[in-house]
Design a protein around this motif. Structure first.
Motif, mmCIF file in Angstrom:
data_model
loop_
_atom_site.group_PDB
_atom_site.id
_atom_site.type_symbol
_atom_site.label_atom_id
_atom_site.label_comp_id
_atom_site.label_asym_id
_atom_site.label_seq_id
_atom_site.Cartn_x
_atom_site.Cartn_y
_atom_site.Cartn_z
ATOM 1 N N GLU A 113 0.563 -1.229 0.219
ATOM 2 C CA GLU A 113 0.027 0.368 -0.223
ATOM 3 C C GLU A 113 0.992 1.122 0.010
ATOM 4 O O GLU A 113 0.244 2.354 -0.470
ATOM 5 C CB GLU A 113 -0.721 -0.275 1.339
ATOM 6 C CG GLU A 113 -1.834 1.203 1.050
ATOM 7 C CD GLU A 113 -2.888 0.682 2.778
ATOM 8 O OE1 GLU A 113 -2.412 2.012 2.485
ATOM 9 O OE2 GLU A 113 -3.250 0.345 3.388
ATOM 10 N N LYS A 114 1.784 1.162 1.023
ATOM 11 C CA LYS A 114 2.492 2.533 0.172
ATOM 12 C C LYS A 114 3.405 2.807 -0.779
ATOM 13 O O LYS A 114 4.026 3.645 -0.798
ATOM 14 C CB LYS A 114 3.873 2.527 1.953
ATOM 15 C CG LYS A 114 2.828 2.422 3.002
ATOM 16 C CD LYS A 114 3.555 2.398 4.253
ATOM 17 C CE LYS A 114 3.443 2.673 6.117
ATOM 18 N NZ LYS A 114 4.057 2.307 6.960
ATOM 19 N N LEU A 115 4.166 1.513 -1.378
ATOM 20 C CA LEU A 115 4.371 1.693 -1.936
ATOM 21 C C LEU A 115 3.954 1.843 -3.284
ATOM 22 O O LEU A 115 3.759 2.865 -4.455
ATOM 23 C CB LEU A 115 5.209 -0.191 -2.239
ATOM 24 C CG LEU A 115 6.550 0.095 -2.090
ATOM 25 C CD1 LEU A 115 7.204 -1.656 -2.617
ATOM 26 C CD2 LEU A 115 7.323 1.375 -2.642
ATOM 27 N N ARG A 116 2.397 2.064 -3.643
ATOM 28 C CA ARG A 116 1.760 2.731 -4.516
ATOM 29 C C ARG A 116 1.816 3.646 -4.095
ATOM 30 O O ARG A 116 0.790 4.666 -4.914
ATOM 31 C CB ARG A 116 0.312 1.887 -3.938
ATOM 32 C CG ARG A 116 0.264 -0.062 -4.987
ATOM 33 C CD ARG A 116 -1.834 -0.407 -4.933
ATOM 34 N NE ARG A 116 -2.173 -0.726 -3.637
ATOM 35 C CZ ARG A 116 -1.607 -1.855 -3.213
ATOM 36 N NH1 ARG A 116 -0.677 -2.620 -3.512
ATOM 37 N NH2 ARG A 116 -2.121 -1.863 -2.011
ATOM 38 N N GLY A 117 1.626 4.257 -3.288
ATOM 39 C CA GLY A 117 1.288 5.766 -2.551
ATOM 40 C C GLY A 117 2.643 6.062 -3.084
ATOM 41 O O GLY A 117 2.684 7.602 -3.302
ATOM 42 N N LEU A 118 4.046 5.907 -3.460
ATOM 43 C CA LEU A 118 5.388 6.610 -3.265
ATOM 44 C C LEU A 118 5.494 6.576 -4.461
ATOM 45 O O LEU A 118 6.552 7.097 -4.997
ATOM 46 C CB LEU A 118 5.829 6.177 -2.781
ATOM 47 C CG LEU A 118 5.740 6.418 -0.854
ATOM 48 C CD1 LEU A 118 6.532 5.659 0.354
ATOM 49 C CD2 LEU A 118 5.700 7.637 -0.247
ATOM 50 N N SER A 119 6.003 5.150 -5.481
ATOM 51 C CA SER A 119 6.515 5.046 -5.933
ATOM 52 C C SER A 119 5.660 5.496 -7.570
ATOM 53 O O SER A 119 4.087 4.928 -7.640
ATOM 54 C CB SER A 119 7.057 3.457 -6.633
ATOM 55 O OG SER A 119 7.655 2.994 -7.791
ATOM 56 N N THR A 173 3.563 -2.849 -8.801
ATOM 57 C CA THR A 173 4.400 -3.492 -8.230
ATOM 58 C C THR A 173 3.413 -4.656 -8.689
ATOM 59 O O THR A 173 2.518 -4.616 -9.270
ATOM 60 C CB THR A 173 3.753 -3.465 -6.686
ATOM 61 O OG1 THR A 173 2.546 -3.232 -6.382
ATOM 62 C CG2 THR A 173 4.570 -1.775 -6.035
#
Length: 106
Positions: free
Chosen positions: A23-29, A33
């Motif tokens: 979830e954090k990666l979807r928001g940051l990158s 994924t």
């Protein structure tokens, strides 16, 4: 996997952490994924082994890194108990592999 492929997997400590990281990666990158479940063949049949998460996977790459979270069925199959804090115990896992607990990674 193809011949010559290598990679490294980092495991989570608690159930559900893989989803939190995804979830954090979807928001940051801006990168995609990919997640899936690996299955392992055992003497008694196939069992779910671990869920994994990777960034923008490519069949052409010779090296990959991923985050993994062991499946509860695999932990039960290997008789690996979680710690009292409900965390994955790497030393208990290494014992099932007949590997020394002493490691550069501890």
């Amino acid at each position: 996997m193809q011949e010559g492929f290598s990679g490294i997997g980092f495991n989570t400590q608690q159930d559900g952490q893989l989803d939190s990281v995804a979830e954090k990666l979807r928001g940051l990158s801006a990168k995609e994924t990919f997640s899936d479940l690996r299955v392992r063949q055992t003497e008694s049949g196939k069992i779910p082994w671990f869920h994994y998460l990777t960034l923008n996977p490519s069949e052409r790459e010779a090296f990959a890194a991923w985050l993994m979270e062991f499946h509860q069925d695999y932990l039960e199959y290997k008789n690996i108990k979680l710690t009292p804090g409900n965390c994955f115990n790497r030393a208990a896992y290494l014992k099932t592999l007949e590997t020394s607990e002493t490691s550069l990674f501890e």
